[in-house]
Write a protein that holds these residues in place. Structure first.
Motif, PDB file in Angstrom:
ATOM      1  N   PHE A  90     -22.327 -16.234 -39.315  1.00 36.61           N
ATOM      2  CA  PHE A  90     -21.538 -16.700 -37.927  1.00 36.61           C
ATOM      3  C   PHE A  90     -20.251 -15.908 -37.754  1.00 36.61           C
ATOM      4  N   LEU A  91     -19.568 -15.661 -38.946  1.00 33.33           N
ATOM      5  CA  LEU A  91     -18.465 -14.636 -38.467  1.00 33.33           C
ATOM      6  C   LEU A  91     -18.632 -13.188 -38.128  1.00 33.33           C
ATOM      7  N   SER A  92     -19.535 -12.578 -38.735  1.00 33.99           N
ATOM      8  CA  SER A  92     -20.287 -11.295 -37.976  1.00 33.99           C
ATOM      9  C   SER A  92     -20.290 -11.601 -36.428  1.00 33.99           C
ATOM     10  N   HIS A  93     -20.881 -12.506 -35.889  1.00 31.16           N
ATOM     11  CA  HIS A  93     -21.262 -12.564 -34.600  1.00 31.16           C
ATOM     12  C   HIS A  93     -19.931 -12.770 -33.814  1.00 31.16           C
ATOM     13  N   VAL A  94     -18.881 -13.498 -34.575  1.00 31.95           N
ATOM     14  CA  VAL A  94     -17.499 -13.688 -33.784  1.00 31.95           C
ATOM     15  C   VAL A  94     -16.825 -12.295 -33.814  1.00 31.95           C
ATOM     16  N   SER A  95     -17.007 -11.764 -34.844  1.00 32.60           N
ATOM     17  CA  SER A  95     -16.420 -10.326 -34.872  1.00 32.60           C
ATOM     18  C   SER A  95     -17.045  -9.423 -33.875  1.00 32.60           C
ATOM     19  N   ARG A  96     -18.146  -9.590 -33.818  1.00 33.93           N
ATOM     20  CA  ARG A  96     -18.808  -8.625 -32.677  1.00 33.93           C
ATOM     21  C   ARG A  96     -18.495  -9.176 -31.273  1.00 33.93           C
ATOM     22  N   ALA A  97     -18.207 -10.284 -31.022  1.00 38.36           N
ATOM     23  CA  ALA A  97     -17.717 -10.801 -29.646  1.00 38.36           C
ATOM     24  C   ALA A  97     -16.110 -10.160 -29.598  1.00 38.36           C
ATOM     25  N   ARG A  98     -15.383 -10.303 -30.590  1.00 36.28           N
ATOM     26  CA  ARG A  98     -13.962 -10.108 -30.513  1.00 36.28           C
ATOM     27  C   ARG A  98     -13.781  -8.299 -30.199  1.00 36.28           C
ATOM     28  N   ARG A  99     -15.047  -7.518 -31.030  1.00 34.23           N
ATOM     29  CA  ARG A  99     -15.010  -5.987 -30.953  1.00 34.23           C
ATOM     30  C   ARG A  99     -15.059  -5.675 -29.637  1.00 34.23           C
ATOM     31  N   TRP A 100     -16.074  -6.449 -28.862  1.00 36.64           N
ATOM     32  CA  TRP A 100     -16.485  -6.039 -27.510  1.00 36.64           C
ATOM     33  C   TRP A 100     -15.163  -6.341 -26.564  1.00 36.64           C
ATOM     34  N   ILE A 101     -14.431  -7.206 -26.612  1.00 34.13           N
ATOM     35  CA  ILE A 101     -13.336  -7.641 -25.840  1.00 34.13           C
ATOM     36  C   ILE A 101     -12.123  -6.447 -25.983  1.00 34.13           C
ATOM     37  N   LEU A 102     -12.085  -5.927 -27.263  1.00 35.08           N
ATOM     38  CA  LEU A 102     -11.207  -4.880 -27.358  1.00 35.08           C
ATOM     39  C   LEU A 102     -11.780  -3.599 -26.404  1.00 35.08           C
ATOM     40  N   LEU A 103     -13.171  -3.613 -26.213  1.00 35.22           N
ATOM     41  CA  LEU A 103     -13.702  -2.431 -25.287  1.00 35.22           C
ATOM     42  C   LEU A 103     -13.491  -2.676 -23.888  1.00 35.22           C
ATOM     43  N   VAL A 104     -13.378  -3.843 -23.468  1.00 35.48           N
ATOM     44  CA  VAL A 104     -13.144  -4.207 -22.084  1.00 35.48           C
ATOM     45  C   VAL A 104     -12.008  -4.211 -21.482  1.00 35.48           C
ATOM     46  N   GLU A 105     -10.717  -4.522 -22.620  1.00 32.33           N
ATOM     47  CA  GLU A 105      -9.473  -4.532 -22.259  1.00 32.33           C
ATOM     48  C   GLU A 105      -8.907  -3.362 -21.456  1.00 32.33           C
ATOM     49  N   PRO A 106      -9.256  -1.928 -21.833  1.00 29.70           N
ATOM     50  CA  PRO A 106      -8.794  -0.951 -21.169  1.00 29.70           C
ATOM     51  C   PRO A 106      -8.943  -1.018 -19.895  1.00 29.70           C
ATOM     52  N   LEU A 107     -10.365  -1.388 -19.408  1.00 28.10           N
ATOM     53  CA  LEU A 107     -10.676  -1.601 -18.129  1.00 28.10           C
ATOM     54  C   LEU A 107     -10.051  -2.762 -17.111  1.00 28.10           C
ATOM     55  N   GLY A 108      -9.364  -3.488 -17.719  1.00 32.07           N
ATOM     56  CA  GLY A 108      -8.522  -4.325 -16.978  1.00 32.07           C
ATOM     57  C   GLY A 108      -8.880  -5.793 -16.845  1.00 32.07           C
ATOM     58  N   TYR A 109      -9.865  -5.950 -18.067  1.00 32.42           N
ATOM     59  CA  TYR A 109     -10.396  -7.307 -18.100  1.00 32.42           C
ATOM     60  C   TYR A 109      -9.992  -7.935 -19.316  1.00 32.42           C
ATOM     61  N   ASN A 110      -9.900  -9.425 -19.250  1.00 33.63           N
ATOM     62  CA  ASN A 110      -9.428 -10.075 -20.663  1.00 33.63           C
ATOM     63  C   ASN A 110     -10.222 -11.248 -20.828  1.00 33.63           C
ATOM     64  N   PRO A 111     -11.650 -11.222 -21.147  1.00 32.33           N
ATOM     65  CA  PRO A 111     -12.288 -12.414 -21.201  1.00 32.33           C
ATOM     66  C   PRO A 111     -12.289 -13.389 -22.393  1.00 32.33           C
ATOM     67  N   LYS A 112     -12.530 -14.333 -22.136  1.00 32.84           N
ATOM     68  CA  LYS A 112     -12.404 -15.429 -23.299  1.00 32.84           C
ATOM     69  C   LYS A 112     -13.155 -15.070 -24.478  1.00 32.84           C
ATOM     70  N   LEU A 113     -12.734 -15.482 -25.713  1.00 32.53           N
ATOM     71  CA  LEU A 113     -13.586 -15.171 -26.831  1.00 32.53           C
ATOM     72  C   LEU A 113     -14.800 -15.856 -27.030  1.00 32.53           C
ATOM     73  N   SER A 114     -14.559 -17.139 -26.435  1.00 30.89           N
ATOM     74  CA  SER A 114     -15.795 -18.062 -26.177  1.00 30.89           C
ATOM     75  C   SER A 114     -16.953 -17.695 -25.448  1.00 30.89           C
ATOM     76  N   ASN A 115     -16.650 -17.046 -24.617  1.00 35.69           N
ATOM     77  CA  ASN A 115     -17.811 -16.282 -23.448  1.00 35.69           C
ATOM     78  C   ASN A 115     -18.125 -15.287 -23.953  1.00 35.69           C
ATOM     79  N   ALA A 116     -17.182 -14.407 -24.784  1.00 36.10           N
ATOM     80  CA  ALA A 116     -17.873 -13.099 -25.345  1.00 36.10           C
ATOM     81  C   ALA A 116     -18.852 -13.618 -26.477  1.00 36.10           C
ATOM     82  N   PHE A 117     -18.729 -14.514 -27.195  1.00 34.73           N
ATOM     83  CA  PHE A 117     -19.401 -14.986 -28.447  1.00 34.73           C
ATOM     84  C   PHE A 117     -20.808 -15.521 -27.851  1.00 34.73           C
ATOM     85  N   HIS A 118     -20.502 -16.540 -26.625  1.00 36.96           N
ATOM     86  CA  HIS A 118     -21.783 -17.012 -26.123  1.00 36.96           C
ATOM     87  C   HIS A 118     -22.771 -15.602 -25.533  1.00 36.96           C
ATOM     88  N   GLY A 119     -22.265 -14.779 -24.963  1.00 36.18           N
ATOM     89  CA  GLY A 119     -23.029 -13.484 -24.510  1.00 36.18           C
ATOM     90  C   GLY A 119     -23.648 -12.995 -25.688  1.00 36.18           C
TER      91      GLY A 119
END
Length: 322
Positions: free
Chosen positions: A56-85
């Protein structure tokens, strides 16, 4: 009509979950099913629950890692939605192999307003780093593996003759490329559409270069793969027969299991066979281990994937009603 759509959003994912559970469990042979039942009765569930928590923690970490990638593009998605994705991607991959990445980008486009092409490009960046990590793990596994000849033969059985499909795949790619090239040369609207999409893809791919917190990205990547490999060792502690697994055995079981999942949707049949074959090389004759670990991990993915599909849609319903 809206009431029917709401019901479909609930029961369609539920139906998919029931089907997948039946499909995977029903695919076990009588002997494998018997071994699974014996494993269920003898397992130490402290270690099983610990392994599930690590997954479970690995999946949460993967979601957080993806957020780090999209932030430079000007987006700030919710961690919950990133995890659901992330979880929706996994379960959809069980139905149509490699379609989950497209579905994940589509979900983020719908619920976080991240353009599909940009979101998908960042997922490609993620997969590139995962491929690098897998290559490193394979190299380390080969280095510590004693019986390299036998190790290379693991999983040859029941893997299917996938090479028969390669010419058709190549032909399909060539046909699509030819059609796209003709449209690009002859159709101005298609050319403009193509250039716009390629610009979005390039922005997504360049997101890593623009990222300010690269060390966090590296840290999450390392943590994810430590969880993956460590999960195998944690599972081994649940059974008396596997508690003394060596590092080479753990790495071999993980590598072969990962290959099985890549070759066969969900690793059905191939995952237990490959993992147990590695155990035999190290003198561990316990068929229930690979089967039990595969069943637990599959059930976790199905449960969290269905829950994510439900919650991300439920969240939109609540937002619209406010």
């Amino acid at each position: 009509m809206k009431y029917i759509v709401k019901l479909l959003k609930i029961f369609v994912p539920l139906g998919i979950g029931i089907y997948l559970t039946w499909y995977f469990i029903g695919g076990l042979s009588e002997h494998e099913f018997s071994e699974m039942k014996n494993s269920i009765l003898t397992a130490d569930y402290f270690w099983i629950l610990t392994a599930i928590l690590i997954a479970f923690l690995s999946h949460v970490s993967r979601a957080r890692r993806w957020i780090l990638l999209v932030e430079p593009l000007g987006y700030n998605p919710k961690l919950s939605n990133a995890f659901h994705g992330v979880m929706s991607c996994y379960i959809i991959n069980y139905t149509i192999p490699r379609s989950g990445e497209f579905a994940r980008a589509g979900l983020m486009a719908k619920y976080e307003n991240i353009p599909f092409v940009k979101g998908f490009a960042t997922i490609v960046v993620e997969r590139f780093f995962d491929l690098v990590m897998l290559g490193i793990v394979v190299l380390i596994t080969g280095f510590v593996q004693v019986n390299t000849k036998e190790f290379q033969q693991i999983g040859n059985n029941d893997s299917g003759n996938y090479s028969d499909f390669i010419p058709w795949i190549v032909l399909g790619i060539l046909v699509v490329t030819l059609i796209a090239s003709l449209l690009y040369l002859k159709n101005k609207r298609f050319r403009a559409f193509f250039k716009k999409k390629m610009k979005g893809i390039w922005e997504g791919l360049s997101s890593f270069k623009k990222m300010k917190r690269k060390w966090q990205f590296y840290g999450h990547t390392l943590f994810i793969w430590i969880c993956y490999i460590g999960g195998v060792w944690i599972f081994s502690q649940a059974f008396e027969q596997t508690r003394d697994m060596t590092l080479g055995c753990v790495l071999g079981a993980f590598t072969v299991g990962a290959a099985a999942i890549a070759l066969v949707p969900g690793g059905l049949g191939a995952y237990p066979l490959g993992v147990n074959s590695v155990l035999v090389l190290y003198g561990i004759k316990f068929e229930g281990f690979g089967i039990f670990m595969w069943v637990v991990l599959t059930c976790v993915i199905v449960f969290l994937g269905l829950l994510s599909l439900f919650l991300i849609q439920r969240q939109e319903t609540i937002s619209n009603s406010i």
